[in-house]
Design a protein around this motif. Structure first.
Motif, PDB file in Angstrom:
ATOM      1  N   GLN A  59      67.064  52.390  41.902  1.00 16.62           N
ATOM      2  CA  GLN A  59      67.586  51.582  43.003  1.00 16.62           C
ATOM      3  C   GLN A  59      67.751  50.126  42.572  1.00 16.62           C
ATOM      4  O   GLN A  59      66.775  49.387  42.478  1.00 16.62           O
ATOM      5  N   MET A  60      68.991  49.717  42.262  1.00 16.64           N
ATOM      6  CA  MET A  60      69.283  48.334  41.875  1.00 16.64           C
ATOM      7  C   MET A  60      70.580  47.888  42.529  1.00 16.64           C
ATOM      8  O   MET A  60      71.468  48.718  42.781  1.00 16.64           O
ATOM      9  N   PRO A  61      70.714  46.598  42.800  1.00 21.72           N
ATOM     10  CA  PRO A  61      71.979  46.091  43.355  1.00 21.72           C
ATOM     11  C   PRO A  61      73.069  46.056  42.291  1.00 21.72           C
ATOM     12  O   PRO A  61      72.793  46.222  41.100  1.00 21.72           O
ATOM     13  N   VAL A  62      74.288  45.828  42.715  1.00 27.56           N
ATOM     14  CA  VAL A  62      75.485  45.685  41.863  1.00 27.56           C
ATOM     15  C   VAL A  62      75.856  47.017  41.202  1.00 27.56           C
ATOM     16  O   VAL A  62      76.929  47.549  41.415  1.00 27.56           O
ATOM     17  N   MET A  63      74.972  47.538  40.348  1.00 30.12           N
ATOM     18  CA  MET A  63      75.167  48.857  39.737  1.00 30.12           C
ATOM     19  C   MET A  63      73.813  49.521  39.625  1.00 30.12           C
ATOM     20  O   MET A  63      72.902  48.973  38.993  1.00 30.12           O
ATOM     21  N   ASN A  64      73.656  50.683  40.247  1.00 31.72           N
ATOM     22  CA  ASN A  64      72.341  51.325  40.249  1.00 31.72           C
ATOM     23  C   ASN A  64      72.063  52.043  38.930  1.00 31.72           C
ATOM     24  O   ASN A  64      72.929  52.127  38.045  1.00 31.72           O
ATOM     25  N   GLY A  65      70.857  52.571  38.807  1.00 30.74           N
ATOM     26  CA  GLY A  65      70.429  53.173  37.553  1.00 30.74           C
ATOM     27  C   GLY A  65      71.166  54.442  37.175  1.00 30.74           C
ATOM     28  O   GLY A  65      71.373  54.716  35.986  1.00 30.74           O
ATOM     29  N   ILE A  66      71.572  55.222  38.174  1.00 33.83           N
ATOM     30  CA  ILE A  66      72.324  56.446  37.883  1.00 33.83           C
ATOM     31  C   ILE A  66      73.688  56.101  37.289  1.00 33.83           C
ATOM     32  O   ILE A  66      74.117  56.669  36.279  1.00 33.83           O
ATOM     33  N   GLU A  67      74.378  55.150  37.919  1.00 30.78           N
ATOM     34  CA  GLU A  67      75.691  54.724  37.421  1.00 30.78           C
ATOM     35  C   GLU A  67      75.574  54.118  36.028  1.00 30.78           C
ATOM     36  O   GLU A  67      76.387  54.406  35.142  1.00 30.78           O
ATOM     37  N   ALA A  68      74.558  53.278  35.845  1.00 28.60           N
ATOM     38  CA  ALA A  68      74.364  52.635  34.540  1.00 28.60           C
ATOM     39  C   ALA A  68      74.039  53.666  33.462  1.00 28.60           C
ATOM     40  O   ALA A  68      74.515  53.565  32.322  1.00 28.60           O
ATOM     41  N   THR A  69      73.238  54.672  33.808  1.00 33.08           N
ATOM     42  CA  THR A  69      72.887  55.722  32.849  1.00 33.08           C
ATOM     43  C   THR A  69      74.130  56.454  32.369  1.00 33.08           C
ATOM     44  O   THR A  69      74.300  56.696  31.164  1.00 33.08           O
ATOM     45  N   CYS A  70      75.013  56.789  33.292  1.00 31.94           N
ATOM     46  CA  CYS A  70      76.264  57.466  32.915  1.00 31.94           C
ATOM     47  C   CYS A  70      77.056  56.636  31.911  1.00 31.94           C
ATOM     48  O   CYS A  70      77.588  57.162  30.920  1.00 31.94           O
ATOM     49  N   GLU A  71      77.136  55.325  32.147  1.00 35.72           N
ATOM     50  CA  GLU A  71      77.889  54.438  31.257  1.00 35.72           C
ATOM     51  C   GLU A  71      77.221  54.303  29.894  1.00 35.72           C
ATOM     52  O   GLU A  71      77.892  54.301  28.863  1.00 35.72           O
ATOM     53  N   VAL A  72      75.901  54.168  29.895  1.00 39.64           N
ATOM     54  CA  VAL A  72      75.178  54.022  28.628  1.00 39.64           C
ATOM     55  C   VAL A  72      75.357  55.271  27.770  1.00 39.64           C
ATOM     56  O   VAL A  72      75.647  55.185  26.571  1.00 39.64           O
ATOM     57  N   ILE A  73      75.182  56.446  28.379  1.00 43.31           N
ATOM     58  CA  ILE A  73      75.327  57.704  27.634  1.00 43.31           C
ATOM     59  C   ILE A  73      76.736  57.836  27.059  1.00 43.31           C
ATOM     60  O   ILE A  73      76.934  58.307  25.942  1.00 43.31           O
ATOM     61  N   LYS A  74      77.718  57.387  27.822  1.00 41.15           N
ATOM     62  CA  LYS A  74      79.112  57.470  27.383  1.00 41.15           C
ATOM     63  C   LYS A  74      79.389  56.516  26.211  1.00 41.15           C
ATOM     64  O   LYS A  74      80.040  56.887  25.243  1.00 41.15           O
ATOM     65  N   ARG A  75      78.866  55.284  26.302  1.00 37.04           N
ATOM     66  CA  ARG A  75      79.194  54.264  25.301  1.00 37.04           C
ATOM     67  C   ARG A  75      78.255  54.259  24.104  1.00 37.04           C
ATOM     68  O   ARG A  75      78.685  54.012  22.976  1.00 37.04           O
ATOM     69  N   TRP A  76      76.973  54.505  24.370  1.00 38.84           N
ATOM     70  CA  TRP A  76      75.975  54.416  23.301  1.00 38.84           C
ATOM     71  C   TRP A  76      75.062  55.636  23.348  1.00 38.84           C
ATOM     72  O   TRP A  76      73.902  55.549  23.767  1.00 38.84           O
ATOM     73  N   PRO A  77      75.550  56.775  22.914  1.00 42.08           N
ATOM     74  CA  PRO A  77      74.783  58.022  23.045  1.00 42.08           C
ATOM     75  C   PRO A  77      73.488  58.054  22.238  1.00 42.08           C
ATOM     76  O   PRO A  77      72.650  58.933  22.471  1.00 42.08           O
ATOM     77  N   HIS A  78      73.313  57.110  21.322  1.00 45.61           N
ATOM     78  CA  HIS A  78      72.063  57.080  20.539  1.00 45.61           C
ATOM     79  C   HIS A  78      70.884  56.547  21.351  1.00 45.61           C
ATOM     80  O   HIS A  78      69.736  56.728  20.966  1.00 45.61           O
ATOM     81  N   ILE A  79      71.169  55.897  22.481  1.00 47.93           N
ATOM     82  CA  ILE A  79      70.098  55.300  23.297  1.00 47.93           C
ATOM     83  C   ILE A  79      69.569  56.344  24.291  1.00 47.93           C
ATOM     84  O   ILE A  79      70.332  56.979  25.005  1.00 47.93           O
ATOM     85  N   LYS A  80      68.249  56.490  24.316  1.00 51.89           N
ATOM     86  CA  LYS A  80      67.601  57.400  25.257  1.00 51.89           C
ATOM     87  C   LYS A  80      67.206  56.622  26.517  1.00 51.89           C
ATOM     88  O   LYS A  80      66.845  55.449  26.445  1.00 51.89           O
ATOM     89  N   ILE A  81      67.253  57.304  27.653  1.00 55.39           N
ATOM     90  CA  ILE A  81      66.968  56.629  28.922  1.00 55.39           C
ATOM     91  C   ILE A  81      65.830  57.319  29.655  1.00 55.39           C
ATOM     92  O   ILE A  81      65.867  58.533  29.891  1.00 55.39           O
ATOM     93  N   LEU A  82      64.825  56.520  30.015  1.00 53.70           N
ATOM     94  CA  LEU A  82      63.725  56.980  30.854  1.00 53.70           C
ATOM     95  C   LEU A  82      63.890  56.335  32.225  1.00 53.70           C
ATOM     96  O   LEU A  82      63.883  55.112  32.344  1.00 53.70           O
ATOM     97  N   MET A  83      64.053  57.147  33.246  1.00 54.69           N
ATOM     98  CA  MET A  83      64.144  56.622  34.601  1.00 54.69           C
ATOM     99  C   MET A  83      62.734  56.246  35.075  1.00 54.69           C
ATOM    100  O   MET A  83      61.787  57.024  34.932  1.00 54.69           O
ATOM    101  N   ILE A  84      62.592  55.033  35.609  1.00 53.99           N
ATOM    102  CA  ILE A  84      61.308  54.557  36.132  1.00 53.99           C
ATOM    103  C   ILE A  84      61.536  54.226  37.605  1.00 53.99           C
ATOM    104  O   ILE A  84      62.256  53.280  37.921  1.00 53.99           O
ATOM    105  N   THR A  85      60.941  54.991  38.496  1.00 54.29           N
ATOM    106  CA  THR A  85      61.276  54.819  39.906  1.00 54.29           C
ATOM    107  C   THR A  85      60.107  55.149  40.812  1.00 54.29           C
ATOM    108  O   THR A  85      59.145  55.785  40.398  1.00 54.29           O
ATOM    109  N   MET A  86      60.202  54.702  42.060  1.00 63.05           N
ATOM    110  CA  MET A  86      59.196  55.067  43.055  1.00 63.05           C
ATOM    111  C   MET A  86      59.616  56.333  43.806  1.00 63.05           C
ATOM    112  O   MET A  86      58.852  56.896  44.564  1.00 63.05           O
ATOM    113  N   PHE A  87      60.848  56.790  43.584  1.00 65.42           N
ATOM    114  CA  PHE A  87      61.360  57.950  44.298  1.00 65.42           C
ATOM    115  C   PHE A  87      61.095  59.217  43.494  1.00 65.42           C
ATOM    116  O   PHE A  87      61.440  59.296  42.325  1.00 65.42           O
TER     117      PHE A  87
END
Length: 215
Positions: A59-87
């Motif tokens: 949950q973030m303003p402007v661009m949330n973590g789900i949207e950002a994750t999709c972009e990161v995976i698309k542009r820089w697939p070598h980077i791993k993503i750990l979601m850190i959330t209260m949900f």
């Protein structure tokens, strides 16, 4: 000693400080970027994407973590993503997995769990909080299809607009400014939202609205 290069995307300053404190004892972890939203994170990665892990809030303003994750995976697939959330609801977990996240942790997890999740992920693992792992296993056996009966609870377009801004973590003052209404009007709207949803706080309101596909 090889450093594990990490970026953090987290808009809540208290949550960010808690993360940094938990990681402080582990000298092999180097924090390269800190961003308050997904868009800012992408800008920083354009400048320097030489890192292994991103700790990503949902949950973030402007661009949330789900949207950002999709972009990161698309542009820089070598980077791993750990979601850190209260949900820890099924929909957030499902969306995170579908976006390409490698792991899913809760903000309440301690420093040792966080450190182990980071190191395991760099070695090709998929880290999850124990409770989240059980949900994921259940999801594999019975794939999440959003089959819950949904309701609109009689929320007005204005109330839904306020809920979306609450979901982004904005303060009442910021919401009032964005919608060109008074602080007290915002409070009144939110009181009405809580009554209609039959919830007691912001977290419950956002989660119930999300579960019913209102956000």
């Amino acid at each position: 000693m090889n450093k594990i290069r990490v970026a953090i995307a987290e808009d809540n300053q208290l949550a960010l400080q808690a993360l940094l404190e938990r990681l402080k004892p582990y000298e092999e972890i180097k924090i390269k970027h800190i961003s308050s939203n997904g868009s800012d994170l992408l800008d920083k990665l354009e400048e320097d994407n030489n890192l292994e892990i991103i700790l990503m809030d949902i949950q973030m303003p402007v661009m949330n973590g789900i949207e950002a994750t999709c972009e990161v995976i698309k542009r820089w697939p070598h980077i791993k993503i750990l979601m850190i959330t209260m949900f820890d609801d099924d929909e957030s977990l499902f969306n995170a997995i579908m976006a390409g996240a490698t792991g899913y942790l809760l903000k309440e997890d301690n420093g040792e769990m966080l450190y182990k999740a980071i190191t395991d992920t760099t070695l090709g693992g998929a880290a999850m909080s124990p409770g989240i792992a059980l949900r994921a296993l259940k999801m594999v056996k019975t794939p999440f299809q959003g089959i819950k009966t949904t309701e609109d609870f009689g929320l007005t377009p204005r109330e839904l607009e306020l809920l979306n801004q609450l979901k982004s973590g904005l303060t009442y003052e910021r919401i009032a400014s964005n919608l060109n209404i008074s602080y007290f009007t915002v409070r009144k709207h939110i009181e009405n939202i809580y009554k209609k949803l039959q919830v007691r706080n912001k977290l419950e309101a956002v989660q119930k609205a999300s579960d019913n596909k209102l956000l």
